[in-house]
Write a protein that holds these residues in place. Sequence first.
Motif, PDB file in Angstrom:
ATOM      1  N   ASN A 299       0.833  -1.211   0.000  1.00 55.15           N
ATOM      2  CA  ASN A 299       0.000   0.000   0.000  1.00 55.15           C
ATOM      3  C   ASN A 299       0.864   1.256   0.000  1.00 55.15           C
ATOM      4  O   ASN A 299       0.544   2.238  -0.688  1.00 55.15           O
ATOM      5  CB  ASN A 299      -0.937   0.005   1.213  1.00 55.15           C
ATOM      6  N   ARG A 302       2.117   1.733  -3.502  1.00 57.90           N
ATOM      7  CA  ARG A 302       1.099   2.300  -4.404  1.00 57.90           C
ATOM      8  C   ARG A 302       0.976   3.815  -4.214  1.00 57.90           C
ATOM      9  O   ARG A 302       0.854   4.567  -5.174  1.00 57.90           O
ATOM     10  CB  ARG A 302      -0.260   1.639  -4.141  1.00 57.90           C
ATOM     11  N   LYS A 303       1.007   4.252  -2.939  1.00 59.90           N
ATOM     12  CA  LYS A 303       0.871   5.690  -2.654  1.00 59.90           C
ATOM     13  C   LYS A 303       2.041   6.480  -3.210  1.00 59.90           C
ATOM     14  O   LYS A 303       1.866   7.535  -3.828  1.00 59.90           O
ATOM     15  CB  LYS A 303       0.739   5.911  -1.149  1.00 59.90           C
ATOM     16  N   ARG A 306       1.906   6.529  -7.133  1.00 59.40           N
ATOM     17  CA  ARG A 306       0.922   7.484  -7.655  1.00 59.40           C
ATOM     18  C   ARG A 306       1.390   8.925  -7.465  1.00 59.40           C
ATOM     19  O   ARG A 306       1.194   9.775  -8.344  1.00 59.40           O
ATOM     20  CB  ARG A 306      -0.435   7.282  -6.983  1.00 59.40           C
ATOM     21  N   SER A 312      -1.746   4.982 -10.825  1.00 56.66           N
ATOM     22  CA  SER A 312      -1.459   3.815  -9.998  1.00 56.66           C
ATOM     23  C   SER A 312      -0.574   2.835 -10.769  1.00 56.66           C
ATOM     24  O   SER A 312      -0.474   2.901 -12.002  1.00 56.66           O
ATOM     25  CB  SER A 312      -2.769   3.112  -9.621  1.00 56.66           C
ATOM     26  N   GLU A 315      -2.681   1.057 -13.451  1.00 58.05           N
ATOM     27  CA  GLU A 315      -2.981   1.905 -14.606  1.00 58.05           C
ATOM     28  C   GLU A 315      -1.748   2.085 -15.478  1.00 58.05           C
ATOM     29  O   GLU A 315      -1.839   2.082 -16.718  1.00 58.05           O
ATOM     30  CB  GLU A 315      -3.495   3.260 -14.122  1.00 58.05           C
ATOM     31  N   TYR A 316      -0.600   2.230 -14.837  1.00 55.21           N
ATOM     32  CA  TYR A 316       0.636   2.392 -15.588  1.00 55.21           C
ATOM     33  C   TYR A 316       0.919   1.146 -16.420  1.00 55.21           C
ATOM     34  O   TYR A 316       1.298   1.227 -17.585  1.00 55.21           O
ATOM     35  CB  TYR A 316       1.791   2.655 -14.626  1.00 55.21           C
ATOM     36  N   GLU A 331      -5.762  -3.445 -10.399  1.00 50.45           N
ATOM     37  CA  GLU A 331      -5.572  -3.002  -9.019  1.00 50.45           C
ATOM     38  C   GLU A 331      -5.015  -1.599  -8.997  1.00 50.45           C
ATOM     39  O   GLU A 331      -4.242  -1.217  -9.850  1.00 50.45           O
ATOM     40  CB  GLU A 331      -4.606  -3.945  -8.305  1.00 50.45           C
ATOM     41  N   ASN A 332      -5.345  -0.829  -7.969  1.00 48.08           N
ATOM     42  CA  ASN A 332      -4.847   0.539  -7.844  1.00 48.08           C
ATOM     43  C   ASN A 332      -3.541   0.573  -7.094  1.00 48.08           C
ATOM     44  O   ASN A 332      -3.183  -0.347  -6.409  1.00 48.08           O
ATOM     45  CB  ASN A 332      -5.885   1.416  -7.143  1.00 48.08           C
TER      46      ASN A 332
END
Length: 332
Positions: A299, A302-303, A306, A312, A315-316, A331-332
């Motif tokens: 987590n 991910r932060k 982004r 995220s 998305e990348y 997944e984000n």
Amino acid sequence: MNDTVEIAIASYPDVWRASVHGLTDMFAVAERYDRQQSAAQSRRLRVSHYETDAAYMVSKVFDTHPSEREGRPVAVVLPPAIGEELPFGERMGGFPEWIRGHHRSGAIICSACGGASLLAQTGLLSGRSATTHWLHGETIAKRHPDIRIDTDKMLLDEGDIITAGGMMAWTDLGLRLIDRLLGTSVMLATARFMLIDPGAREQSFYSKFIPRLDHGDTVILGIQHWLHGTDFRGVNIVVMAERAGLGERTFLRRFQKATGLNPTEYYQRLRIAKARDLLEQSDLSIEKIAWASGYEDTNAFRKVFRKIVGVSPGEYRMRFSIVGRQGDETEN
């Protein structure tokens, strides 16, 4: 700001000369587009070729801007080999030390295909990952067991060292250097003119990490080189300062002055750059990529991802992966 950017190409014995001249022409095209796009602040892209003489000493044999005063190259390129044997051994003469010297001065060292063998001979890849042509991977790995050879990768960019894979990967390497030195718009214009598909290289649409290596502070440069080759475990400001032989406050001040970032920001951007390459070129899960990039908390990874990249990890990957869609991409 110095408006001359020099790239040195090693024309070693049995080098593929088509790639030497192809890179020279590619950089000339890039210079022209940079001049068109940034007339008021355009840069001269100087390209020089180096060979060994009868005494095996390295000397300049070609210069696109011979009237310019001598300076330090910002990048050194080791093109593919065309001979029956990989570039290695005494016949390489003074090239290994010449390459090491430019690395110590802050130049980006690059290899394509069999050029990775010459780069490996310098010792600069010790403890690091590198890519090369799949035909050469086993040979280089046996000769240099301290190097992690990954022939599945098209290109590995570790900031101070870039390695590219196949025979024609000099085009990928050339475009990556143009992207880093002259910017994305110039790189894309060059690719369009030469009918080269920039593919996943358009990743640089997002902000990217381009480390400053030519600042002249050899102590901080040594720490940068060390960071670029670490496995991202157990590194913090105290460890970096001790390795530099400096007090923490002095280290922080000098690192910020040299790189433009504090050590924590620099290290985060370095880890995220590693993660971006893995997202583009592997099918590892997001969790495994987080771990490989030095993050135990997915987590938190991910932060940070982004915050730095703007999207995220999932998305990348959907936008830039070159290995197909994966189960965790949403997944984000």
